[in-house]
Design an enzyme around this catalytic site. Structure first.
Site, PDB file in Angstrom:
ATOM      1  N   ASP A  34     -23.680  14.181   5.794  1.00  0.00           N
ATOM      2  CA  ASP A  34     -23.255  14.053   4.395  1.00  0.00           C
ATOM      3  C   ASP A  34     -22.461  15.306   4.069  1.00  0.00           C
ATOM      4  OD1 ASP A  34     -22.914  13.940   1.688  1.00  0.00           O
ATOM      5  OD2 ASP A  34     -25.034  13.684   1.192  1.00  0.00           O
ATOM      6  N   ILE A  35     -21.128  15.156   3.920  1.00  0.00           N
ATOM      7  CA  ILE A  35     -20.312  16.368   3.751  1.00  0.00           C
ATOM      8  C   ILE A  35     -20.608  17.079   2.434  1.00  0.00           C
ATOM      9  CG2 ILE A  35     -18.490  15.440   5.254  1.00  0.00           C
ATOM     10  CD1 ILE A  35     -16.702  15.277   2.678  1.00  0.00           C
ATOM     11  N   ASN A  62     -12.327  12.462   7.404  1.00  0.00           N
ATOM     12  CA  ASN A  62     -11.913  11.218   6.765  1.00  0.00           C
ATOM     13  C   ASN A  62     -12.696  10.917   5.487  1.00  0.00           C
ATOM     14  OD1 ASN A  62     -10.922   8.254   6.742  1.00  0.00           O
ATOM     15  ND2 ASN A  62     -13.149   8.067   6.884  1.00  0.00           N
ATOM     16  N   TYR A  73      -7.710  11.827  -8.137  1.00  0.00           N
ATOM     17  CA  TYR A  73      -7.604  11.557  -6.694  1.00  0.00           C
ATOM     18  C   TYR A  73      -6.360  12.251  -6.118  1.00  0.00           C
ATOM     19  CZ  TYR A  73      -7.264   8.943  -2.308  1.00  0.00           C
ATOM     20  OH  TYR A  73      -7.184   8.600  -0.976  1.00  0.00           O
ATOM     21  N   GLY A  74      -5.225  12.093  -6.808  1.00  0.00           N
ATOM     22  CA  GLY A  74      -3.987  12.714  -6.333  1.00  0.00           C
ATOM     23  C   GLY A  74      -4.102  14.228  -6.230  1.00  0.00           C
ATOM     24  N   LYS A  87      -6.174  15.327  -3.282  1.00  0.00           N
ATOM     25  CA  LYS A  87      -5.463  15.200  -2.006  1.00  0.00           C
ATOM     26  C   LYS A  87      -4.317  16.202  -1.902  1.00  0.00           C
ATOM     27  CE  LYS A  87      -7.900  11.828  -0.113  1.00  0.00           C
ATOM     28  NZ  LYS A  87      -8.672  12.012   1.120  1.00  0.00           N
ATOM     29  N   ARG A 100      -6.269  -1.812   3.251  1.00  0.00           N
ATOM     30  CA  ARG A 100      -7.271  -2.713   2.656  1.00  0.00           C
ATOM     31  C   ARG A 100      -8.686  -2.219   2.983  1.00  0.00           C
ATOM     32  NH1 ARG A 100      -3.268  -6.064   4.528  1.00  0.00           N
ATOM     33  NH2 ARG A 100      -4.322  -6.561   6.481  1.00  0.00           N
TER      34      ARG A 100
END
Length: 274
Positions: A60-61, A87, A191-192, A195, A229
């Site tokens: 669990d990171i 990931n 989210y952007g 990242k 997907r």
């Protein structure tokens, strides 16, 4: 000692497809990992039924103890790690009504801060000739282009430090929670931004590796798997998980002696401008 690869957050989605692809192409042990041992074991059994032989590591990171336990396991059993693919990540759905400040805190906690902790624990045990792949997103460059010119200049600079980057990511969360992120020069995508932070972190870590361990020829890159997907992106996305795995796996399997790409943002196996 056999070579060994680890993929975080890989009991489903793109991570699962990356493990499947590595099991077919990588000459070494491949570890599928996830927070939940039950789901992880089920994912391993699913690949076993395809004739593939991944191994499972609970990880669990977001839990520093879990990260350190995994690091110690690979250090003791394999003398380190040859391939690390970061990931694991999360995203709120567009329709989610969770307040933006909460979305910012929760999203950056996993996608930036926990992934940074993974890197800081695992980079010292990456073996010579190792490969590190941070699964970022095309949203990282979209969000970058929506930042104020001042923020863009820092995120693109070659002298930004990890400390400065961490401070900027903390500032985004604070300003999002105060409802002041737009005035602070930030876009409306937690989210952007998470990242963007991950891509910039990759550039910083790659620079550090070249300075501190030049002879080890470790290659570290960030990548965009594409619109895939998965539970996260939904059913309308254009790529299958196996197609999404192509670029991360390409970077993980860059041939021995290769010097490039390193510290780059890669999409469809091509280096993208940052």
């Amino acid at each position: 000692m056999p070579k060994v690869a680890l993929v975080t957050g890989s009991n489903k989605g793109i991570g699962f497809a990356i493990v499947r692809s590595l099991c077919k192409q990588y000459n070494g042990d491949v570890f599928l990992s996830g927070r939940d041992a039950g789901r992880g074991t089920a994912a391993v059994e699913s690949l076993n039924s395809e004739g593939l032989k991944p191994l499972f590591q609970q990880l669990d990171i977001n839990d520093p103890e879990s990260v350190r336990a995994a690091r110690d396991f690979f250090k003791e059993k394999y003398g380190g790690l040859d391939v690390l693919i970061n990931n694991a990540g999360i995203a709120f759905k567009n329709a989610d009504t969770t307040p933006f400040g909460t979305q910012a805190e929760v999203t950056l906690k996993t996608n930036f801060f926990a992934t940074r902790d993974m890197c800081n624990e695992f980079l010292p045990i990456i073996k010579p000739g190792g490969r590190v792949v941070n699964v970022s997103s095309g949203m990282s460059s979209i969000a970058l282009n929506r930042c104020s010119p001042e923020l863009q200049a820092r995120f693109r600079s070659n002298d930004i430090t990890e400390e400065e980057l961490v401070g900027l990511m903390e500032r985004f969360v604070q300003e999002a929670q105060a409802g002041a992120h737009s005035q602070g020069g930030w876009p409306d995508t937690a989210y952007g931004v998470s990242k963007t932070g991950l891509t910039v972190l990759s550039r910083i870590h790659a620079r550090k590796l070249r300075q501190e361990r030049p002879a080890d020829q470790i290659l570290l890159n960030a990548c965009c798997p594409g619109w895939v997907r998965t539970d996260m992106a939904g059913p309308n996305a254009t790529k299958s998980p196996d197609e999404g795995a192509i670029t991360p796996v390409y970077l993980a399997l860059l041939p021995a002696g290769a010097g490039e790409p390193h510290g780059q943002f890669v999409s469809d196996k091509k280096v993208q401008p940052w």
